[in-house]
Design a protein around this motif. Structure first.
Motif, PDB file in Angstrom:
ATOM      1  N   LEU A 128       0.867  -1.174   0.000  1.00 48.67           N
ATOM      2  CA  LEU A 128       0.000   0.000   0.000  1.00 48.67           C
ATOM      3  C   LEU A 128       0.904   1.223   0.000  1.00 48.67           C
ATOM      4  N   THR A 129       0.813   2.036  -1.023  1.00 45.50           N
ATOM      5  CA  THR A 129       1.683   3.204  -1.145  1.00 45.50           C
ATOM      6  C   THR A 129       0.859   4.478  -1.034  1.00 45.50           C
ATOM      7  N   TYR A 130       1.268   5.311  -0.104  1.00 45.19           N
ATOM      8  CA  TYR A 130       0.623   6.608   0.121  1.00 45.19           C
ATOM      9  C   TYR A 130       1.589   7.715  -0.267  1.00 45.19           C
ATOM     10  N   ASN A 131       1.105   8.695  -1.024  1.00 50.47           N
ATOM     11  CA  ASN A 131       1.886   9.888  -1.335  1.00 50.47           C
ATOM     12  C   ASN A 131       1.428  10.975  -0.367  1.00 50.47           C
ATOM     13  N   ILE A 132       2.339  11.381   0.508  1.00 51.11           N
ATOM     14  CA  ILE A 132       2.009  12.259   1.622  1.00 51.11           C
ATOM     15  C   ILE A 132       2.773  13.565   1.464  1.00 51.11           C
ATOM     16  N   ASP A 133       2.112  14.682   1.757  1.00 53.39           N
ATOM     17  CA  ASP A 133       2.770  15.985   1.779  1.00 53.39           C
ATOM     18  C   ASP A 133       2.744  16.501   3.203  1.00 53.39           C
ATOM     19  N   THR A 134       3.892  17.027   3.662  1.00 51.62           N
ATOM     20  CA  THR A 134       3.964  17.616   4.994  1.00 51.62           C
ATOM     21  C   THR A 134       4.371  19.068   4.894  1.00 51.62           C
ATOM     22  N   GLN A 135       4.113  19.793   5.953  1.00 48.48           N
ATOM     23  CA  GLN A 135       4.471  21.200   6.052  1.00 48.48           C
ATOM     24  C   GLN A 135       5.132  21.401   7.411  1.00 48.48           C
TER      25      GLN A 135
END
Length: 140
Positions: A128-135
């Motif tokens: 399961l691959t999640y593309n995550i953006d953080t700040q």
């Protein structure tokens, strides 16, 4: 201020409390059986242009690992565990120390089945691959 270790710690906390199978980070212990859930190390996150280059984009993979004697596979257990992982992560509020998650998809961006021989048995994994953006929190 790299979010990768904090993200893995949060994922481990959520998944280990929500699942009835072992959860491991980065590698399977030699004495661990199957099924299990492995939080794989993501690639080094790229610096993004989220709010003037203060965020990271991370491709995080969670491996659902099952194994069976040859010819006796039942991937329904793998799919059940994967659904539990997705449900647990959807219900969780992930709060990293220095970063805020600004994009977490409800479903994995990709789910890739893999099969291979492992210790005289057949392994049937689902990635399961999640593309995550953080700040970075201080920048918000």
């Amino acid at each position: 201020m790299r979010p990768r270790p904090a993200l893995r710690a949060e994922l481990y906390s959520v998944l280990s409390s929500a699942l009835d199978v072992p959860v491991v980070v980065q590698r399977q212990p030699k004495d661990a059986g199957a099924p299990l859930v492995m939080i794989e190390p993501p690639e080094t996150p790229s610096r993004g242009d989220i709010k003037q280059d203060t965020g990271h984009s991370i491709e995080q993979t969670i491996r659902i690992h099952t194994r069976y004697p040859k010819g006796k596979a039942d991937v329904s257990r793998r799919d059940e565990i994967a659904a539990d992982v997705v449900g647990a992560l959807n219900a969780a509020t992930l709060d990293l120390e220095d970063h805020r998650i600004v994009h977490w998809p409800e479903e994995p961006d990709d789910d890739t089945p893999q099969s291979y021989e492992a210790g005289g048995q057949e392994a049937y994994d689902l990635l399961l691959t999640y593309n995550i953006d953080t700040q970075i929190k201080a920048a918000i």
